[in-house]
Scaffold this motif. Structure first.
Motif, PDB file in Angstrom:
ATOM      1  N   VAL A 259     -24.817  30.984 -14.569  1.00 14.68           N
ATOM      2  CA  VAL A 259     -24.186  29.694 -14.245  1.00 14.68           C
ATOM      3  C   VAL A 259     -22.678  29.797 -14.426  1.00 14.68           C
ATOM      4  O   VAL A 259     -21.898  29.274 -13.605  1.00 14.68           O
ATOM      5  CB  VAL A 259     -24.761  28.567 -15.121  1.00 14.68           C
ATOM      6  N   SER A 260     -22.243  30.487 -15.481  1.00 12.23           N
ATOM      7  CA  SER A 260     -20.802  30.678 -15.698  1.00 12.23           C
ATOM      8  C   SER A 260     -20.188  31.498 -14.570  1.00 12.23           C
ATOM      9  O   SER A 260     -19.054  31.254 -14.150  1.00 12.23           O
ATOM     10  CB  SER A 260     -20.553  31.370 -17.037  1.00 12.23           C
ATOM     11  N   LEU A 292     -19.498  26.429   1.412  1.00  6.97           N
ATOM     12  CA  LEU A 292     -19.773  27.518   0.472  1.00  6.97           C
ATOM     13  C   LEU A 292     -19.751  27.001  -0.964  1.00  6.97           C
ATOM     14  O   LEU A 292     -20.565  27.425  -1.793  1.00  6.97           O
ATOM     15  CB  LEU A 292     -18.749  28.639   0.664  1.00  6.97           C
ATOM     16  N   MET A 293     -18.849  26.075  -1.283  1.00  3.29           N
ATOM     17  CA  MET A 293     -18.815  25.491  -2.628  1.00  3.29           C
ATOM     18  C   MET A 293     -20.100  24.715  -2.913  1.00  3.29           C
ATOM     19  O   MET A 293     -20.644  24.790  -4.026  1.00  3.29           O
ATOM     20  CB  MET A 293     -17.598  24.596  -2.786  1.00  3.29           C
ATOM     21  N   LEU A 294     -20.583  23.991  -1.927  1.00  5.34           N
ATOM     22  CA  LEU A 294     -21.845  23.266  -2.100  1.00  5.34           C
ATOM     23  C   LEU A 294     -22.990  24.241  -2.315  1.00  5.34           C
ATOM     24  O   LEU A 294     -23.878  24.000  -3.156  1.00  5.34           O
ATOM     25  CB  LEU A 294     -22.114  22.391  -0.874  1.00  5.34           C
ATOM     26  N   LEU A 299     -26.861  26.738  -6.024  1.00  2.00           N
ATOM     27  CA  LEU A 299     -27.417  27.961  -6.606  1.00  2.00           C
ATOM     28  C   LEU A 299     -27.147  28.023  -8.109  1.00  2.00           C
ATOM     29  O   LEU A 299     -27.985  28.505  -8.877  1.00  2.00           O
ATOM     30  CB  LEU A 299     -26.804  29.184  -5.912  1.00  2.00           C
ATOM     31  N   GLY A 300     -25.971  27.541  -8.523  1.00  2.00           N
ATOM     32  CA  GLY A 300     -25.671  27.496  -9.952  1.00  2.00           C
ATOM     33  C   GLY A 300     -26.640  26.603 -10.712  1.00  2.00           C
ATOM     34  O   GLY A 300     -27.105  26.953 -11.804  1.00  2.00           O
ATOM     35  N   ILE A 301     -26.957  25.435 -10.133  1.00  2.00           N
ATOM     36  CA  ILE A 301     -27.924  24.537 -10.768  1.00  2.00           C
ATOM     37  C   ILE A 301     -29.300  25.188 -10.814  1.00  2.00           C
ATOM     38  O   ILE A 301     -30.038  25.056 -11.814  1.00  2.00           O
ATOM     39  CB  ILE A 301     -27.994  23.201  -9.999  1.00  2.00           C
ATOM     40  N   SER A 302     -29.656  25.924  -9.765  1.00  2.00           N
ATOM     41  CA  SER A 302     -30.979  26.559  -9.734  1.00  2.00           C
ATOM     42  C   SER A 302     -31.132  27.616 -10.818  1.00  2.00           C
ATOM     43  O   SER A 302     -32.257  27.944 -11.210  1.00  2.00           O
ATOM     44  CB  SER A 302     -31.225  27.184  -8.360  1.00  2.00           C
ATOM     45  N   GLU A 308     -32.927  35.170 -15.125  1.00  2.00           N
ATOM     46  CA  GLU A 308     -31.623  35.785 -14.903  1.00  2.00           C
ATOM     47  C   GLU A 308     -31.728  37.015 -14.018  1.00  2.00           C
ATOM     48  O   GLU A 308     -30.838  37.287 -13.211  1.00  2.00           O
ATOM     49  CB  GLU A 308     -31.013  36.153 -16.251  1.00  2.00           C
ATOM     50  N   ASN A 309     -32.821  37.767 -14.138  1.00  2.00           N
ATOM     51  CA  ASN A 309     -32.957  38.972 -13.330  1.00  2.00           C
ATOM     52  C   ASN A 309     -33.119  38.665 -11.842  1.00  2.00           C
ATOM     53  O   ASN A 309     -32.887  39.511 -10.989  1.00  2.00           O
ATOM     54  CB  ASN A 309     -34.161  39.795 -13.818  1.00  2.00           C
ATOM     55  N   ILE A 310     -33.504  37.412 -11.538  1.00  2.00           N
ATOM     56  CA  ILE A 310     -33.587  36.993 -10.133  1.00  2.00           C
ATOM     57  C   ILE A 310     -32.263  36.367  -9.686  1.00  2.00           C
ATOM     58  O   ILE A 310     -31.783  36.609  -8.568  1.00  2.00           O
ATOM     59  CB  ILE A 310     -34.735  35.979  -9.936  1.00  2.00           C
ATOM     60  N   ALA A 311     -31.646  35.585 -10.573  1.00  2.00           N
ATOM     61  CA  ALA A 311     -30.423  34.865 -10.211  1.00  2.00           C
ATOM     62  C   ALA A 311     -29.231  35.791 -10.045  1.00  2.00           C
ATOM     63  O   ALA A 311     -28.383  35.559  -9.175  1.00  2.00           O
ATOM     64  CB  ALA A 311     -30.118  33.810 -11.270  1.00  2.00           C
ATOM     65  N   ALA A 312     -29.155  36.860 -10.872  1.00  2.00           N
ATOM     66  CA  ALA A 312     -27.977  37.724 -10.839  1.00  2.00           C
ATOM     67  C   ALA A 312     -27.793  38.423  -9.497  1.00  2.00           C
ATOM     68  O   ALA A 312     -26.685  38.414  -8.936  1.00  2.00           O
ATOM     69  CB  ALA A 312     -28.046  38.734 -11.980  1.00  2.00           C
TER      70      ALA A 312
END
Length: 839
Positions: A259-260, A292-294, A299-302, A308-312
């Protein structure tokens, strides 16, 4: 002055080189700790091996029983990735010295969830077990931020360290063994870099917060958001965040570290968009950045809901899009000449390099070292400093630009009235006698309609140069700006008027003669694309009396130009400008429209049966002297001929809706307002959409707005007009046939158009009691309209007899001086209140 400027720049470059030397020298002492591990400083020999447990089901005893199955390769060969699995790392320690060695094992991954360290003897028996990781409890802040253990290797012995890495997300955990002194050097270096990073960023954030309160520019808040996101991100990755926030906060930030990453990426794109002023352009690049910001925000909220291994990996893919969009926006601005963006462009170099190094090091592509480990932190630090310089350069440029625009006219680049006022204040402070002198290009308004804007500006500049040359021969005319090499004496007051100041004590006749001489020396011709313009000039002057203000001084100077050339008026004597229907009036009318000098008055419309006010007609007025007596119909015709009619109609629509909102606020919710439409208004792009938007803007129901169309408007573009009337009717707006009886349309218009009301022209109503023919025509028109389901409004009711006749003929509504002339909206509200009480 130029030599001083170059000298100061040279000094600034020397200071910058000195600072770079200090930074480089300081950095050379910070990047060395990982070079001095125990295998390089003591007679302890190390060997490494590892085992990857993809099942995450192997127990410690199983591992201890199968240490021979480990892959005997350095840890650099481990396939570190985001896949959920356990890593077992084995370090064989062979102390060949004759004394015990105290060592510190450092595990450089403060984000690891669970790190279990087993200290084994030569027979693989467990001596001690230590549990580290950010999900372990009751650790010290030092153990959280710098995971490590201390142990003693006895002389002439072999021991082992067995590590179990069990984490989600960043799994790479470099293992380095140091002596006590070397470990202290490591922590000193880390603390120094962390302190510099946090200190610089916090100071930058505070400084830009002060700038925001002073300048009120949102870009500073975005910049601060970027700084805070960078501190949170690097505090989690490197571990110093444990000293910045409460422990629970830091553990939360580390759990959702992706998220950061999205936050810093989002603020990077937002800063790029705002800094380069794309929000002012609303072009496709701006819309692309918003989309792109939206996407990054969603994606950040998701990331709060997925591992984390999926989000990264998703984030690293989005990062590529971020770079592409930012490069597109930066490239476009560089091509357009954004010279003040140079620091911002340079700031991307360390960011791109640092952002590339971090994932390459984490995935094992680049070898681990202290310098590489902190490369992204240093990159962000450099970027923040360069971005701060870019913001400062932007502020400097905007300040210079604002100062220039405040003191110069936009078109001619000559000094404006602001510099004239500054000179006036200085003279008044010194109590010096001075005379304001004006030269005007005769009929400049007419010339400006012959010439385009650039040609008009070139004409003024050419005359100003000639005038400047004449003034430079006389010392009595003061410089209005003394800090430039040119030392200009002339101010451009626009509209072909040039002003300058004489400080010589002399008689009015002497000044008059001197100005006459100057006027005669000015160019009599000006070539423009093969044409030879014939030029003449008016002149005037006004003596500073020490009591009147600058505006009065300037106004009196204008009065001296207005009356006649070569004539001066005493102070406090006004003259009216002669008004004729010419191109100059069109220019004045256009300016009045742009500057809201026009207004609309309301003339009430009365229900003849009940006596109640059902609405009003919005009528254009130009209340400024000397234009208030101009025939409004002539002005409308002038607007149609000069192309101003569409802007005028939209302006009247805006004002009418504002007034309807005032009526509603006062409690007159059923009051309707009629606005006139012209056939020319068909050329207004998206007219219906503009009408809807205006109604929504002022929260006005469509049923309270009416449009009046003249018969002549129906003849031109008939099909388009029929479509427009249908659209207005569907919207809920009544359409009225205005000035019935004066046009040439056939009765077919009643069938083709969906009118609600027929408005009989006042030429048939005025004198109705004495003209029998008019009574027959009006009665027939009323009966025909009623048979077609239309209401009838009679315009021009001026006496009670006319009202009674119309009422007997069963006309629906009346409008005219008998009820009220057209009056301003505030007066009309009072009239409504009184009329309501009377009824």
């Amino acid at each position: 002055m130029k030599n001083n400027h170059l000298r100061y720049r040279f000094i600034a470059v020397l200071i910058l080189l000195f600072l770079f030397y200090v930074i480089a020298n300081f950095a050379s002492h910070l990047v060395t700790p990982t070079r001095y591990t125990i295998d390089k400083t003591t007679p302890i020999y190390l060997s490494q091996s590892y085992l990857i447990d993809d099942t995450k089901n192997l127990h410690t005893q199983q591992i201890l029983d199968n240490l021979n199955s480990f892959t005997a390769k350095p840890f650099e060969h481990i396939d570190w990735n985001f896949t959920p699995r356990n890593y077992w790392l084995l370090v064989d320690l062979d102390n060949r010295s004759q004394q015990n060695e105290k060592i510190v094992a450092h595990f450089d991954n403060p984000m690891v969830d669970h790190l279990t360290v087993y200290h084994l003897d030569s027979h693989n028996n467990i001596i001690t077990t230590t549990r580290l990781g950010d999900l372990e409890s009751e650790l010290s802040l030092f153990q959280y931020s710098v995971p490590h253990i201390r142990l003693t290797i006895t002389a002439q012995s072999k021991q082992k360290l067995l590590l179990k890495v069990d984490t989600t997300g960043i799994s790479k955990t470099p293992v380095n063994l140091y002596g006590e002194a070397e470990f202290q050097d490591l922590t000193r270096s880390q603390t120094a870099i962390w302190g510099i990073f946090v200190g610089v960023l916090i100071m930058a954030a505070l400084y830009n917060l002060v700038l925001f309160f002073g300048i009120k520019d949102r870009v500073y808040l975005i910049y601060i958001g970027y700084i805070i996101s960078a501190i949170i991100l690097m505090g989690g990755v490197l571990g110093f965040g444990f000293y910045l926030w409460p422990l629970s906060w830091q553990l939360f930030f580390q759990k959702y570290i992706v998220v950061s990453n999205y936050a810093i990426a989002l603020f990077t794109l937002a800063f790029c968009t705002m800094f380069l002023r794309y929000h002012k352009e609303q072009c496709w690049r701006y819309k692309l950045s918003i989309y792109l910001m939206l996407l990054m925000f969603c994606l950040g909220i998701s990331c709060f809901f997925i591992a984390e291994n999926i989000a990264a990996p998703i984030f690293f893919a989005v990062l590529v899009l971020l770079y592409i969009v930012c490069i597109i926006m930066i490239y476009r601005k560089l091509r357009s000449g954004f010279r003040w963006a140079k620091f911002y462009v340079v700031s991307w170099i360390p960011l791109i390099i640092g952002a590339a190094i971090q994932p390459l090091e984490l995935t094992g592509v680049l070898p681990y070292s202290f310098a590489i480990r902190h490369a992204f932190l240093v990159a962000i630090l450099c970027e923040v400093v360069l971005m701060a310089m870019a913001l400062a350069d932007r502020v400097r440029y905007q300040r210079e630009k604002a100062l220039y625009h405040a003191t110069h006219t936009e078109q001619t680049k000559l000094l404006n009235s602001a510099m004239l006022k500054q000179a006036y204040m200085s003279l008044q402070l010194k109590q010096r006698r001075a005379s304001l002198c004006l030269i005007r290009i005769t009929d400049f308004h007419s010339l400006s309609h012959i010439l385009n804007q650039t040609q008009s500006s070139q004409l003024v500049v050419a005359i100003a140069k000639s005038l400047e040359l004449q003034l430079s021969k006389e010392r009595e005319f003061i410089n209005l700006e003394s800090n430039l090499d040119t030392c200009p004496r002339i101010a451009d007051l626009s509209n072909g008027v040039l002003a300058f100041i004489s400080i010589k004590t002399q008689s009015a006749q002497s000044l008059h003669d001197k100005l006459t001489k100057i006027r005669k020396s000015l160019p009599k011709h000006h070539p423009v694309q093969g044409f030879d313009l014939q030029l003449s000039y008016a002149m005037g002057y006004c003596i500073l009396d020490g009591e009147s203000g600058f505006d009065t001084w300037l106004q009196n100077g204008y009065f001296s130009l207005t009356e006649a050339p070569q004539t001066s008026y005493p102070n406090n004597q006004s003259k009216l400008i002669p008004v004729t229907m010419n191109i100059s009036l069109a220019a004045a009318f256009q300016n009045a429209l742009k500057t809201n000098q026009l207004t609309i008055y309301h003339q009430p419309q009365i229900d003849l049966r009940t006596g109640q006010t059902i609405g009003s007609e919005a009528l254009l007025r130009w209340p400024n002297a000397p234009y208030e007596q101009i025939n409004i119909e002539a002005l409308i015709l002038l607007a149609e001929r000069t192309g101003l009619i569409n802007k005028l109609t939209l302006w009247v629509l805006e004002q009418a809706c504002q007034d309807i909102a005032k009526f509603n606020h006062a409690g007159f919710f059923k009051h309707k307002v009629s606005v006139n439409l012209s056939a020319k208004n068909l050329m207004i792009h998206n007219l219906i959409e503009k009408i809807e938007n205006t109604l929504l803007k002022h929260n006005v129901p469509a049923k309270q707005l009416k449009f009046e169309l003249t018969e002549s408007a129906l003849i031109a573009n008939q099909q388009q007009m029929i479509h427009l009337v249908e659209q207005l009717t569907r919207l809920g707006i009544e359409v009225i046939l205005d000035d019935f009886g004066t046009g040439y349309s056939s009765l077919n218009c009643f069938v083709s158009y969906n009118f609600s009301t027929l408005k009989i022209d006042k030429s048939f109503i005025i004198g109705l009691p004495t003209h029998s023919a008019n009574r027959v025509i009006v009665k027939a028109a009323i009966e025909m309209a009623h048979s077609l389901g239309l209401k009838v409004t009679a315009e021009g009711v001026e006496d009670v007899t006319t009202q009674q006749l119309l009422k007997a003929m069963e006309a629906d509504y009346g409008q005219g001086y008998y009820y009220s002339k057209a009056i301003a909206v505030d007066d009309y509200l009072l009239w409504l209140a009184e009329n309501k009480q009377a009824n």
